[in-house]
Design a protein around this motif. Structure first.
Motif, PDB file in Angstrom:
ATOM      1  N   SER A 173       0.686  -1.186   0.128  1.00 34.99           N
ATOM      2  CA  SER A 173       0.010  -0.011   0.154  1.00 34.99           C
ATOM      3  C   SER A 173       0.713   1.372  -0.119  1.00 34.99           C
ATOM      4  O   SER A 173       0.266   2.505   0.066  1.00 34.99           O
ATOM      5  CB  SER A 173      -0.981   0.158   1.160  1.00 34.99           C
ATOM      6  N   TYR A 192      -1.085  -1.066  -4.706  1.00 33.51           N
ATOM      7  CA  TYR A 192      -2.535  -1.421  -4.893  1.00 33.51           C
ATOM      8  C   TYR A 192      -3.506  -0.227  -4.103  1.00 33.51           C
ATOM      9  O   TYR A 192      -4.585  -0.332  -4.228  1.00 33.51           O
ATOM     10  CB  TYR A 192      -3.001  -2.619  -4.362  1.00 33.51           C
ATOM     11  N   ARG A 315      -1.255  -0.888  10.612  1.00 32.40           N
ATOM     12  CA  ARG A 315      -0.699  -0.906   9.355  1.00 32.40           C
ATOM     13  C   ARG A 315       0.738  -0.514   9.031  1.00 32.40           C
ATOM     14  O   ARG A 315       0.797  -0.181   7.910  1.00 32.40           O
ATOM     15  CB  ARG A 315      -1.657  -0.643   8.391  1.00 32.40           C
TER      16      ARG A 315
HETATM   17  N1  LIG Z   1      -3.066 -19.135   7.282  1.00 34.86           N
HETATM   18  C1  LIG Z   1      -1.798 -19.281   7.833  1.00 34.86           C
HETATM   19  O1  LIG Z   1      -1.333 -20.318   8.264  1.00 34.86           O
HETATM   20  C2  LIG Z   1      -1.505 -18.067   8.581  1.00 34.86           C
HETATM   21  C3  LIG Z   1      -0.075 -17.828   9.137  1.00 34.86           C
HETATM   22  C4  LIG Z   1       0.228 -16.719   9.450  1.00 34.86           C
HETATM   23  C5  LIG Z   1      -0.479 -15.403   9.234  1.00 34.86           C
HETATM   24  N2  LIG Z   1      -1.598 -15.496   8.617  1.00 34.86           N
HETATM   25  C6  LIG Z   1      -2.434 -14.445   8.449  1.00 34.86           C
HETATM   26  O2  LIG Z   1      -1.913 -13.592   7.483  1.00 34.86           O
HETATM   27  C7  LIG Z   1      -2.284 -12.508   7.650  1.00 34.86           C
HETATM   28  C8  LIG Z   1      -1.055 -11.308   7.982  1.00 34.86           C
HETATM   29  O3  LIG Z   1      -0.358 -11.826   9.029  1.00 34.86           O
HETATM   30  P1  LIG Z   1       1.240 -10.985   9.525  1.00 34.86           P
HETATM   31  O4  LIG Z   1       1.459 -11.470  10.803  1.00 34.86           O
HETATM   32  O5  LIG Z   1       1.853 -11.094   8.160  1.00 34.86           O
HETATM   33  O6  LIG Z   1       0.478  -9.250   9.678  1.00 34.86           O
HETATM   34  P2  LIG Z   1       1.311  -7.925   9.089  1.00 34.86           P
HETATM   35  O7  LIG Z   1       2.787  -7.925   9.339  1.00 34.86           O
HETATM   36  O8  LIG Z   1       0.385  -7.167   9.914  1.00 34.86           O
HETATM   37  O9  LIG Z   1       0.953  -7.913   7.657  1.00 34.86           O
HETATM   38  C9  LIG Z   1      -0.445  -7.638   7.200  1.00 34.86           C
HETATM   39  C10 LIG Z   1      -0.572  -6.702   5.826  1.00 34.86           C
HETATM   40  O10 LIG Z   1      -1.759  -6.704   5.640  1.00 34.86           O
HETATM   41  C11 LIG Z   1      -1.946  -5.654   4.946  1.00 34.86           C
HETATM   42  N3  LIG Z   1      -3.221  -5.010   5.702  1.00 34.86           N
HETATM   43  C12 LIG Z   1      -4.351  -4.495   4.545  1.00 34.86           C
HETATM   44  N4  LIG Z   1      -5.377  -3.978   5.583  1.00 34.86           N
HETATM   45  C13 LIG Z   1      -4.773  -3.975   6.686  1.00 34.86           C
HETATM   46  C14 LIG Z   1      -5.639  -3.473   8.055  1.00 34.86           C
HETATM   47  N5  LIG Z   1      -6.608  -2.999   7.864  1.00 34.86           N
HETATM   48  N6  LIG Z   1      -4.973  -3.664   9.257  1.00 34.86           N
HETATM   49  C15 LIG Z   1      -3.532  -4.112   8.996  1.00 34.86           C
HETATM   50  N7  LIG Z   1      -2.982  -4.925   7.755  1.00 34.86           N
HETATM   51  C16 LIG Z   1      -3.776  -4.468   6.727  1.00 34.86           C
HETATM   52  C17 LIG Z   1      -0.870  -4.584   5.421  1.00 34.86           C
HETATM   53  O11 LIG Z   1       0.080  -4.261   4.275  1.00 34.86           O
HETATM   54  P3  LIG Z   1      -0.456  -3.164   3.240  1.00 34.86           P
HETATM   55  O12 LIG Z   1      -0.580  -1.776   4.029  1.00 34.86           O
HETATM   56  O13 LIG Z   1       0.542  -3.246   2.223  1.00 34.86           O
HETATM   57  O14 LIG Z   1      -1.902  -3.561   2.506  1.00 34.86           O
HETATM   58  C18 LIG Z   1       0.052  -5.503   6.232  1.00 34.86           C
HETATM   59  O15 LIG Z   1       1.353  -5.688   5.937  1.00 34.86           O
HETATM   60  C19 LIG Z   1      -3.183 -12.232   9.175  1.00 34.86           C
HETATM   61  O16 LIG Z   1      -4.452 -12.227   8.504  1.00 34.86           O
HETATM   62  C20 LIG Z   1      -2.816 -13.589   9.801  1.00 34.86           C
HETATM   63  O17 LIG Z   1      -3.872 -14.212  10.555  1.00 34.86           O
HETATM   64  C21 LIG Z   1      -2.256 -16.763   8.436  1.00 34.86           C
END
Ligand SMILES: NC(=O)c1ccc[n+]([C@@H]2O[C@H](COP(=O)([O-])OP(=O)(O)OC[C@H]3O[C@@H](n4cnc5c(N)ncnc54)[C@H](OP(=O)(O)O)[C@@H]3O)[C@@H](O)[C@H]2O)c1
Length: 327
Positions: A173, A192, A315
């Motif tokens: 973003s 995006y 974020r």
């Molecule tokens: N399925 C699995 O096994 C698994 C394992 C680990 C994590 N996850 C999931 O993956 C996701 C990301 O986890 P993460 O630890 O990488 O988190 P993170 O470091 O906070 O990254 C999330 C990214 O999502 C984007 N985003 C868009 N809208 C947002 C909002 N309203 N609030 C916060 N971020 C937002 C942000 O990028 P931009 O600002 O560039 O859009 C941010 O960099 C979570 O939903 C988590 O539950 C799933």
């Protein structure tokens, strides 16, 4: 010991620091003096009582820790007091001076390992490696689009995609976030917040589309990204950081011969601890060889645990944010 404690549900501000009893390692567990605990999106969701796992109150947030072994439970073999390790005890318990981890989910770290960087390997890289290798079977020469590419799991997917020989398109973003993605191996980028995601993916792939899409964000980005997959593409459902779980027209999968593939690393690692451990050993090896370079954008003391979690909620996190309880 001192620990971050959640006594009632809410935003990051509900986290306080308190003195609680030291944990005792039970069968199959190791006690770790925590040098670094990474902050993950589920920590935030658990605070709000919105995660699939709902711990009883009060609980200590934090799921993955790097530190030094200081206690060993019955039945544990292959670890000694003083070993440097990376591990998890499940979904909670990490943001404390001492934490319990499961021996079957713990790997040894080399002497030279920086704990703050190691603390992002398990969850961020473990998830992304499982997604790309086990679930998408990403092959060298394929095109990978990563959404939320500067986040914890996203930046790991960028690096791993590159290490596996794919062409990586990072989508995020802001220009600052995309710059970090390029530093970590992205070949092309899409902002995006200003670009048309579907049109840019099409443009960057000469109209063919992406072989694999890695989506930890959901919300408004999933459908345009799925619409831009190539024939036989794989769309990885990783998470919904944007807060909204999209409803997808299934004809999109039919029209592209595409697969919509679920990824749940926590469940995979609990069901197949040996396969997960092999994945983690590969990741530690790749880190030692310099093929992946975990990025930590912010480090907080235990007293600032609420601020650390707020960085994700706002974020603002890039790569990993860690809490260092011994600071
Ligand atoms: N399925 C699995 O096994 C698994 C394992 C680990 C994590 N996850 C999931 O993956 C996701 C990301 O986890 P993460 O630890 O990488 O988190 P993170 O470091 O906070 O990254 C999330 C990214 O999502 C984007 N985003 C868009 N809208 C947002 C909002 N309203 N609030 C916060 N971020 C937002 C942000 O990028 P931009 O600002 O560039 O859009 C941010 O960099 C979570 O939903 C988590 O539950 C799933």
């Amino acid at each position: 010991m001192r620990a971050a404690l959640v006594r009632s549900h809410g935003g990051p501000e509900v986290i306080e620091v308190a003195t609680v009893d030291d944990p005792e390692p039970a069968e199959g567990q190791i006690l770790v003096e925590v040098a670094a605990c990474s902050v993950t999106f589920p920590d935030l969701l658990m605070l709000r009582n919105m995660y699939q796992f709902k711990p009883d109150l009060p609980f200590i947030p934090g799921s993955e820790v790097a530190g030094i072994v200081c206690g060993i439970g019955p039945g544990v073999q292959g670890f000694s007091i003083g070993d440097r390790v990376l591990g998890t005890g499940g979904s909670i318990g990490g943001m404390a001076e001492l934490a319990l981890v499961r021996a079957d989910s713990t790997v040894a770290l080399p002497e030279s390992a920086d704990f703050a960087k190691a603390a992002g390997l398990l969850y961020g890289y473990g998830t992304s490696y499982h997604a790309l290798a086990d679930r998408a079977h990403l092959a060298a020469g394929e095109t990978l689009v990563v959404l939320g590419a500067a986040g914890g799991v996203g930046l790991a997917a960028v690096e791993l995609g590159r290490a596996m020989g794919a062409r990586v398109i990072a989508a995020a973003s802001s220009p600052e976030k995309l710059e970090l993605c390029v530093e970590h191996g992205a070949d092309d980028t899409i902002d995006y917040s200003s670009d048309d995601l579907k049109a840019r993916i099409r443009e960057l792939t000469g109209g063919t589309g992406a072989d694999v899409v890695y989506d930890p964000v959901g919300g408004p980005y999933s459908e345009p990204a799925l619409r831009s997959t190539a024939w036989d593409g794989r769309f990885l459902v990783v998470g919904f950081a944007a807060g909204e779980i999209p409803r997808i027209p299934l004809n999109l999968a039919l029209l592209r011969g595409a697969s919509i593939v679920g990824v749940f690393w926590g469940s995979f690692s609990a069901r197949y601890p040996e396969r997960n451990r092999r994945n983690l050993e590969t990741l530690v090896e790749w880190w030692c060889e310099g093929r992946i370079l975990p990025h930590t954008s912010a480090r907080f003391a235990l007293d600032q645990a609420a601020d650390a979690v707020e960085t994700l909620a706002g974020r603002r996190a890039m790569g990993k944010v860690v809490v260092e309880p011994q600071r």
